[in-house]
Write a protein that holds these residues in place. Structure first.
Motif, PDB file in Angstrom:
ATOM      1  N   SER A 193      -1.529  -8.433  -4.079  1.00 38.18           N
ATOM      2  CA  SER A 193      -2.516  -8.715  -3.034  1.00 38.18           C
ATOM      3  C   SER A 193      -1.897  -9.603  -1.963  1.00 38.18           C
ATOM      4  O   SER A 193      -0.873 -10.268  -2.186  1.00 38.18           O
ATOM      5  CB  SER A 193      -3.752  -9.394  -3.623  1.00 38.18           C
ATOM      6  N   ASN A 243      -8.283   1.987   7.477  1.00 38.60           N
ATOM      7  CA  ASN A 243      -6.972   2.487   7.074  1.00 38.60           C
ATOM      8  C   ASN A 243      -5.946   1.732   7.933  1.00 38.60           C
ATOM      9  O   ASN A 243      -5.966   1.849   9.156  1.00 38.60           O
ATOM     10  CB  ASN A 243      -6.890   3.998   7.348  1.00 38.60           C
ATOM     11  N   LYS A 255      -5.580  -5.609  -1.287  1.00 32.24           N
ATOM     12  CA  LYS A 255      -5.373  -5.684  -2.733  1.00 32.24           C
ATOM     13  C   LYS A 255      -5.082  -4.286  -3.246  1.00 32.24           C
ATOM     14  O   LYS A 255      -5.815  -3.338  -2.959  1.00 32.24           O
ATOM     15  CB  LYS A 255      -6.613  -6.261  -3.425  1.00 32.24           C
ATOM     16  N   SER A 256      -3.985  -4.157  -3.983  1.00 32.24           N
ATOM     17  CA  SER A 256      -3.604  -2.846  -4.524  1.00 32.24           C
ATOM     18  C   SER A 256      -3.036  -3.033  -5.922  1.00 32.24           C
ATOM     19  O   SER A 256      -2.983  -4.158  -6.436  1.00 32.24           O
ATOM     20  CB  SER A 256      -2.556  -2.181  -3.620  1.00 32.24           C
ATOM     21  N   ALA A 257      -2.581  -1.945  -6.526  1.00 36.81           N
ATOM     22  CA  ALA A 257      -1.971  -2.011  -7.860  1.00 36.81           C
ATOM     23  C   ALA A 257      -0.680  -2.819  -7.858  1.00 36.81           C
ATOM     24  O   ALA A 257      -0.215  -3.280  -8.901  1.00 36.81           O
ATOM     25  CB  ALA A 257      -1.705  -0.589  -8.358  1.00 36.81           C
ATOM     26  N   ILE A 300       0.838  -1.210   0.000  1.00 37.39           N
ATOM     27  CA  ILE A 300       0.000   0.000   0.000  1.00 37.39           C
ATOM     28  C   ILE A 300       0.865   1.249   0.000  1.00 37.39           C
ATOM     29  O   ILE A 300       1.782   1.385   0.811  1.00 37.39           O
ATOM     30  CB  ILE A 300      -0.931   0.015   1.235  1.00 37.39           C
ATOM     31  N   ARG A 301       0.579   2.139  -0.936  1.00 36.36           N
ATOM     32  CA  ARG A 301       1.227   3.449  -0.945  1.00 36.36           C
ATOM     33  C   ARG A 301       0.272   4.469  -0.316  1.00 36.36           C
ATOM     34  O   ARG A 301      -0.945   4.300  -0.378  1.00 36.36           O
ATOM     35  CB  ARG A 301       1.579   3.878  -2.370  1.00 36.36           C
ATOM     36  N   GLU A 302       0.837   5.517   0.267  1.00 35.47           N
ATOM     37  CA  GLU A 302       0.021   6.531   0.955  1.00 35.47           C
ATOM     38  C   GLU A 302      -1.040   7.111   0.034  1.00 35.47           C
ATOM     39  O   GLU A 302      -2.171   7.368   0.429  1.00 35.47           O
ATOM     40  CB  GLU A 302       0.943   7.649   1.480  1.00 35.47           C
ATOM     41  N   SER A 303      -0.662   7.299  -1.237  1.00 37.95           N
ATOM     42  CA  SER A 303      -1.600   7.910  -2.192  1.00 37.95           C
ATOM     43  C   SER A 303      -2.717   6.946  -2.612  1.00 37.95           C
ATOM     44  O   SER A 303      -3.765   7.364  -3.087  1.00 37.95           O
ATOM     45  CB  SER A 303      -0.834   8.376  -3.434  1.00 37.95           C
ATOM     46  N   ASP A 304      -2.495   5.624  -2.434  1.00 39.58           N
ATOM     47  CA  ASP A 304      -3.498   4.635  -2.847  1.00 39.58           C
ATOM     48  C   ASP A 304      -4.758   4.686  -1.991  1.00 39.58           C
ATOM     49  O   ASP A 304      -5.869   4.498  -2.477  1.00 39.58           O
ATOM     50  CB  ASP A 304      -2.918   3.212  -2.730  1.00 39.58           C
ATOM     51  N   ARG A 305      -4.548   4.868  -0.688  1.00 39.01           N
ATOM     52  CA  ARG A 305      -5.640   4.820   0.294  1.00 39.01           C
ATOM     53  C   ARG A 305      -6.406   3.500   0.223  1.00 39.01           C
ATOM     54  O   ARG A 305      -7.626   3.466   0.378  1.00 39.01           O
ATOM     55  CB  ARG A 305      -6.598   6.009   0.107  1.00 39.01           C
ATOM     56  N   LYS A 306      -5.675   2.435  -0.032  1.00 39.07           N
ATOM     57  CA  LYS A 306      -6.307   1.118  -0.065  1.00 39.07           C
ATOM     58  C   LYS A 306      -6.529   0.637   1.362  1.00 39.07           C
ATOM     59  O   LYS A 306      -5.632   0.717   2.197  1.00 39.07           O
ATOM     60  CB  LYS A 306      -5.419   0.127  -0.812  1.00 39.07           C
TER      61      LYS A 306
END
Length: 371
Positions: free
Chosen positions: A303, A322, A298-300, A276-282
């Protein structure tokens, strides 16, 4: 004025008061540190008009006086002098020309009249509480992470100190979470509530040595708070206004209670945050069933799925958070196992102990359930 110090004693004093020197100001005198040797002690003072710090430094007074020196320049000179017990002599004349001598090094700098310096406000020492340095330092560490980092809401940039009898509650919130620590004091005190700026508490926690045997006396006035410990005092303006009605936000109702090993839970969330990146907010999705918590991210970048054994009572629930908010709270809880209380996927999750020493409220986030 003529003073003699051991380099390490002087540098330690400068380290303390430099925390109250502003990085930017329209008043150039506030960029200075005051050396006051007009009485029988040597005191250093920094003051940014919101917070002021004064500390007593061990040294010999050969000639009394006071002077204000550019804090950054003075600090850098002292820091780069020979280490250890090296002797530093500071001498200034009637025009505030100042000579700093240590072994083979001699610096000449221009000082300013100490009378121009803004002294710390006087605080009546009638309303106060007492607690150990360790307790105060820990209470700040365990709550300061959930103050708001910007000043859009002044109340959220500080912490509430609420005293009732022999109980102190330290409370912070940022709109997404609440942190509460309860401390039982040695004596009974009058009821009081003040909002202390987060910046003040952050700087105090850096100065406190955390000794459980040493006390901090905290004095209150209408507009200021004063912390007194060791040879140092810190005076800060309070944040004015009425704090949020925290008790209205707390609830003992729940549909699901989960008891989980804190370290195992924390490590699992920590691992998931790699993706997870801070900008993703996943969000991190928790699927609580009878025997375990399923943890899913799960993110870009990929997972992760994991499971942790738990002791659950009540309903199954799927809820998302979060992950940073969970990690912040879990890191400052010392218990081996923790209890999570949840009502539904839209209601706050509470992490609290049975004795009420701590409460952490974390708001869930929206998520899309995937098979």
């Amino acid at each position: 004025m003529k003073l003699i110090f051991k380099k390490d004693h002087l540098l330690n004093g400068l380290n303390i008061v430099s925390k109250a020197i502003p990085s930017k100001t329209t008043m150039s005198i506030l960029e200075c540190v005051l050396i006051d040797a007009s009485a029988d002690q040597i005191k250093l003072t920094g003051n940014d008009m919101e917070m002021g710090i004064e500390t007593t430094v061990e040294g010999d007074i050969l000639e009394k006086g006071k002077i204000a020196l550019d804090a950054k320049l003075f600090y850098e000179i002292i820091r780069k002098l020979p280490a250890g017990d090296a002797q530093v002599t500071i001498e200034s004349d009637a025009k505030f020309n100042t000579t700093i001598t240590c072994e083979n090094s001699v610096f000449n700098i221009q000082g300013r009249d100490g009378e121009e310096f803004s002294y710390l406000p006087y605080i009546e020492k009638d309303k106060y509480i007492s607690l150990s340095q360790f307790t105060l330092k820990e209470s700040i560490r365990q709550t300061i992470f959930s103050i708001a980092v910007n000043d859009s809401n002044k109340m959220m940039s500080g912490e509430l100190f609420e005293i009732k009898g022999n109980e102190l509650r330290v409370i912070s919130l940022d709109g997404h979470r609440i942190s509460i620590r309860k401390i039982i004091l040695k004596d009974n005190y009058g009821d009081n509530k003040v909002i202390v700026p987060g910046k003040t508490l952050t700087e105090i926690s850096k100065i406190l040595n955390g000794d459980n045997e040493k006390e901090v006396l905290i004095y209150f006035s209408k507009n200021h708070i004063l912390f007194e410990f060791d040879d140092t005092i810190v005076v800060s303006r309070l944040i004015e206004g009425e704090y949020f009605k925290i008790d209205n936000m707390l609830s003992n109702d729940y549909e699901t209670k989960v008891r989980v090993n804190k370290r195992e839970f924390l490590d699992c969330i920590d691992r998931s945050m790699i993706l997870i990146r801070e900008s993703d907010r996943k969000p991190i999705i928790l699927n609580v069933t009878d025997e375990n918590i399923g943890i899913k991210v799960k993110s870009a970048f990929g997972s992760m799925n994991a499971e942790i054994d738990v002791n659950k009572t009540g309903k199954d629930i799927m809820i998302a958070f979060n992950p940073r908010f969970l990690v912040d709270a879990l890191k400052v809880i010392d218990d081996e196992t923790i209890d999570l209380y949840m009502m539904n996927p839209k209601s706050p999750c509470f992490i609290r102990d049975e004795e009420g020493k701590y409460i952490y409220l974390i708001l869930p986030v929206n998520f899309i359930a995937e098979n």
